[in-house]
Design an enzyme around this catalytic site. Structure first.
Site, PDB file in Angstrom:
ATOM      1  CG  LEU A  73      53.575   9.871  53.610  1.00  0.00           C
ATOM      2  CD1 LEU A  73      53.003  11.070  53.221  1.00  0.00           C
ATOM      3  CD2 LEU A  73      53.158   9.322  52.348  1.00  0.00           C
ATOM      4  N   GLY A 120      49.528   7.246  54.800  1.00  0.00           N
ATOM      5  CA  GLY A 120      49.817   7.881  53.296  1.00  0.00           C
ATOM      6  C   GLY A 120      49.163   6.571  53.085  1.00  0.00           C
ATOM      7  CG  ASN A 142      48.227   7.578  61.858  1.00  0.00           C
ATOM      8  OD1 ASN A 142      49.275   7.807  60.993  1.00  0.00           O
ATOM      9  ND2 ASN A 142      48.962   7.930  62.571  1.00  0.00           N
TER      10      ASN A 142
END
Length: 256
Positions: A73, A120, A142
């Site tokens: 992301l 993501g 993570n």
């Protein structure tokens, strides 16, 4: 001949193989950062493919020059100093709808993962039916390393794949798991030697599944995934608010 569809400004292209399978390629240099425009475009692509009665299977691959599936992301869509709560909700909604679409689609889905696949990208891959990764790859959620929690429905998705205790062992320290350890965890279903091997392997598996009539396969998939998909779709706004609050925390802000 495969049919290509992409605009010059597009991060995503589609190639229809002519046998009921489509290849969706992410090529947003340098690292396929997943921002609002990426998720909006992906959602449109998914809706179009799902409406195409000829398409029964999808493979998601990276078209990047380097060995990266996606870096995950776009932090600017989450960091309170570079976005607003209104835009963050729009981002979270588009992203979640795309992920839920992949997770619950009647189509057979596979992630052909070359290289690194954190956060993501891992979330998207976990929504697929099948995952194959190159030997130089790694996967994991993570977020903990950034000081924020793993999104609630992503946590549930991850635990549904690896089991609850293994999820604790991997998510709490925010581990990125190397390819050699991925198959025993369930995060990947196969490891292949190089980046050039992931797409052929994913296509072969999707085509194997498509030899099975859709009716029973789709109903079984709905039994396995339907409940989480329904709760996830109903909980998008609440999850967005949880993540907004987390990214407004001073400790998380310092990490971001």
């Amino acid at each position: 001949q495969p049919a290509m569809a992409a605009s010059s400004s597009s991060a995503i292209s589609v190639a229809k193989e002519g046998d009921g399978v489509a290849i969706v390629t992410f090529a947003k240099e340098p690292v396929n950062t997943m921002d609002l425009s990426f998720w909006k475009e992906l959602l449109v692509v998914l809706e179009s493919l799902e409406a195409d009665k000829e398409i029964r299977g999808l493979v998601f691959q990276s078209g990047l020059k380097r060995s990266v599936y996606t870096a995950g992301l776009d932090i600017k869509e989450l960091y309170r100093h570079t976005t607003s709560q209104e835009r963050q909700l729009e981002f979270w909604t588009a992203m979640s709808k795309a992920l839920i679409k992949i997770y619950s689609t009647p189509m057979v889905t596979a992630a052909a993962i070359k290289g690194a696949c954190p956060a993501g990208g891992c979330g998207l891959a976990l929504c697929c039916d099948y995952r194959v990764i190159s030997e130089d790859g790694s996967m994991g959620l993570n977020e903990s390393q950034l000081g924020i929690l793993v999104p609630p429905y992503w946590t549930e998705l991850f635990a549904s794949v690896v089991g609850n205790h293994r999820a604790e062992l991997l998510l709490e320290p925010g581990d990125l798991v190397p390819a050699a350890r991925l198959v025993p965890t369930g995060l990947a279903d196969a490891v292949v030697p190089s980046a050039g091997d992931v797409l052929p392997a994913a296509l072969a598996e999707v085509r194997r599944w498509l030899k099975v009539p859709d009716g029973g396969r789709v109903k079984t998939k709905q039994l396995l995934r339907g409940r989480l998909a329904e709760r996830w779709a109903a909980g998008i706004e609440e999850e967005a608010a949880i993540i907004w609050a987390a990214t407004c925390d001073p400790v998380a802000t310092a990490s971001l």
